[in-house]
Motif scaffolding. Structure first.
Motif, short mmCIF file in Angstrom:
data_model
loop_
_atom_site.label_atom_id
_atom_site.label_comp_id
_atom_site.label_asym_id
_atom_site.label_seq_id
_atom_site.Cartn_x
_atom_site.Cartn_y
_atom_site.Cartn_z
N LYS A 196 6.54 18.85 -32.34
CA LYS A 196 5.67 18.74 -33.13
C LYS A 196 4.36 19.47 -32.49
N THR A 197 4.18 18.57 -31.16
CA THR A 197 3.04 19.37 -30.56
C THR A 197 3.08 20.46 -30.35
N MET A 198 4.51 20.98 -29.62
CA MET A 198 4.66 21.99 -29.09
C MET A 198 4.77 23.35 -30.01
N PHE A 199 5.54 22.58 -31.48
CA PHE A 199 4.99 23.69 -32.73
C PHE A 199 2.79 23.86 -32.43
N VAL A 200 2.44 23.13 -32.37
CA VAL A 200 1.04 23.29 -32.98
C VAL A 200 0.59 23.67 -32.25
N ALA A 201 1.53 23.60 -30.47
CA ALA A 201 0.49 24.78 -29.73
C ALA A 201 0.59 26.22 -29.38
N ALA A 202 1.33 26.30 -29.97
CA ALA A 202 2.48 27.58 -30.73
C ALA A 202 1.70 28.20 -31.26
N ILE A 203 1.12 27.74 -32.71
CA ILE A 203 0.48 27.93 -33.40
C ILE A 203 -1.06 28.18 -32.94
N HIS A 261 16.41 24.87 -22.27
CA HIS A 261 15.10 24.50 -22.40
C HIS A 261 14.65 23.23 -21.22
N ARG A 262 15.53 22.46 -20.92
CA ARG A 262 14.60 21.32 -20.04
C ARG A 262 14.77 22.27 -18.40
N LYS A 263 15.11 23.40 -18.38
CA LYS A 263 14.74 23.83 -16.84
C LYS A 263 13.60 25.10 -17.37
N LEU A 264 13.71 26.14 -18.35
CA LEU A 264 13.04 26.39 -18.97
C LEU A 264 11.08 26.25 -18.91
N GLY A 265 11.55 25.13 -19.95
CA GLY A 265 10.03 24.49 -20.18
C GLY A 265 8.94 24.31 -18.65
N PRO A 266 9.90 23.30 -18.11
CA PRO A 266 8.41 23.45 -17.29
C PRO A 266 7.95 24.72 -16.75
N VAL A 267 8.81 25.33 -16.41
CA VAL A 267 8.46 26.67 -15.69
C VAL A 267 7.17 27.49 -16.98
N THR A 268 7.52 27.51 -18.00
CA THR A 268 6.99 28.32 -18.91
C THR A 268 5.36 27.32 -19.46
N SER A 269 5.01 25.77 -19.36
CA SER A 269 4.17 24.81 -19.49
C SER A 269 3.48 25.49 -17.91
N PHE A 270 4.34 25.49 -16.99
CA PHE A 270 3.23 26.07 -15.97
C PHE A 270 2.17 27.39 -15.76
N ILE A 271 2.91 28.23 -16.54
CA ILE A 271 2.56 29.31 -16.29
C ILE A 271 1.63 29.65 -17.71
N TRP A 272 1.01 28.48 -18.87
CA TRP A 272 0.52 29.17 -19.57
C TRP A 272 -0.36 27.90 -19.01
N PHE A 273 -0.33 27.24 -18.35
CA PHE A 273 -1.77 26.53 -17.86
C PHE A 273 -2.23 27.55 -17.26
N GLY A 285 7.51 31.03 -23.98
CA GLY A 285 6.82 30.32 -24.72
C GLY A 285 8.31 30.78 -25.56
N ILE A 286 8.30 31.76 -26.42
CA ILE A 286 9.06 31.83 -27.29
C ILE A 286 10.68 31.28 -26.80
N ILE A 287 10.76 31.83 -25.75
CA ILE A 287 12.72 31.51 -25.14
C ILE A 287 12.25 29.74 -25.36
N SER A 288 11.71 28.94 -25.04
CA SER A 288 11.26 27.67 -24.92
C SER A 288 11.57 26.93 -26.20
N LEU A 289 11.00 27.22 -26.88
CA LEU A 289 10.44 27.51 -28.53
C LEU A 289 11.71 26.79 -28.97
N VAL A 290 12.43 28.86 -28.63
CA VAL A 290 13.85 29.27 -29.99
C VAL A 290 14.86 27.47 -28.90
N THR A 291 15.29 27.78 -27.77
CA THR A 291 15.57 26.54 -27.19
C THR A 291 15.99 25.39 -27.48
N GLY A 292 14.76 25.24 -27.81
CA GLY A 292 14.21 23.94 -28.18
C GLY A 292 14.24 23.23 -29.25
#
Length: 153
Positions: A38-45, A109-121, A94-101
């Motif tokens: 839910k939180t990651m969905f809000v982040a995407a919004i 998702h577990r491999k890409l999610g942390p990389v995506t978060s780091f890039i997003w920060f 981010g889109i790929i992470s959301l879709v795979t999640g």
């Protein structure tokens, strides 16, 4: 100080997106899977709202050029290209992470999610820096619009 309303609002949404990504990251470390989702969905919004405001402003009002000293404009431009590259890669990841999640493709998702978060920060941090350079530290330069150019306004 008179800050421009749309860039201030859009930058606020990218900050909110990064904060909610950090919260989501903490939630998944705590094994709070549904809260994480839910939180990651809000982040995407939040990121989507940023993009809609940014794109609308760019199309209808235009881009603000760098208004600071000419001798640092090249450094600002290089930094801006770095930020835009990060933002683009972060959005795609981010889109790929959301879709795979959401599809429970957790091996990716577990491999890409942390990389995506780091890039997003870093995208959020560099986005704040761009905002500060354009509107706080220096007065923004000329604003150019594609629509105005096309219409000859």
């Amino acid at each position: 100080m008179n800050l421009p309303i749309l860039p201030t609002i859009s930058t606020s949404f990218i900050v909110l997106s990064a904060i909610t990504v950090a919260i989501g990251w903490w939630q998944i470390k705590q094994r709070k899977i549904e809260a994480h989702r839910k939180t990651m969905f809000v982040a995407a919004i939040f990121a989507l709202i940023f993009f809609i405001i940014y794109a609308s402003r760019t199309i209808f009002i235009g881009n603000t050029s760098f208004g600071g000293p000419a001798n640092i404009k090249i450094y600002y431009t290089i930094f801006l290209v770095f930020h835009i590259t990060l933002a683009t890669v972060g959005a795609v990841f981010g889109i790929i992470s959301l879709v795979t999640g959401y599809k429970n493709n957790l091996s990716i998702h577990r491999k890409l999610g942390p990389v995506t978060s780091f890039i997003w920060f870093f995208t959020a941090i560099t986005g704040i820096a761009v905002y500060l350079l354009l509107y706080v530290f220096y007065k923004g330069g000329e604003t150019t619009s594609m629509i105005k150019a096309i219409l000859g306004l």
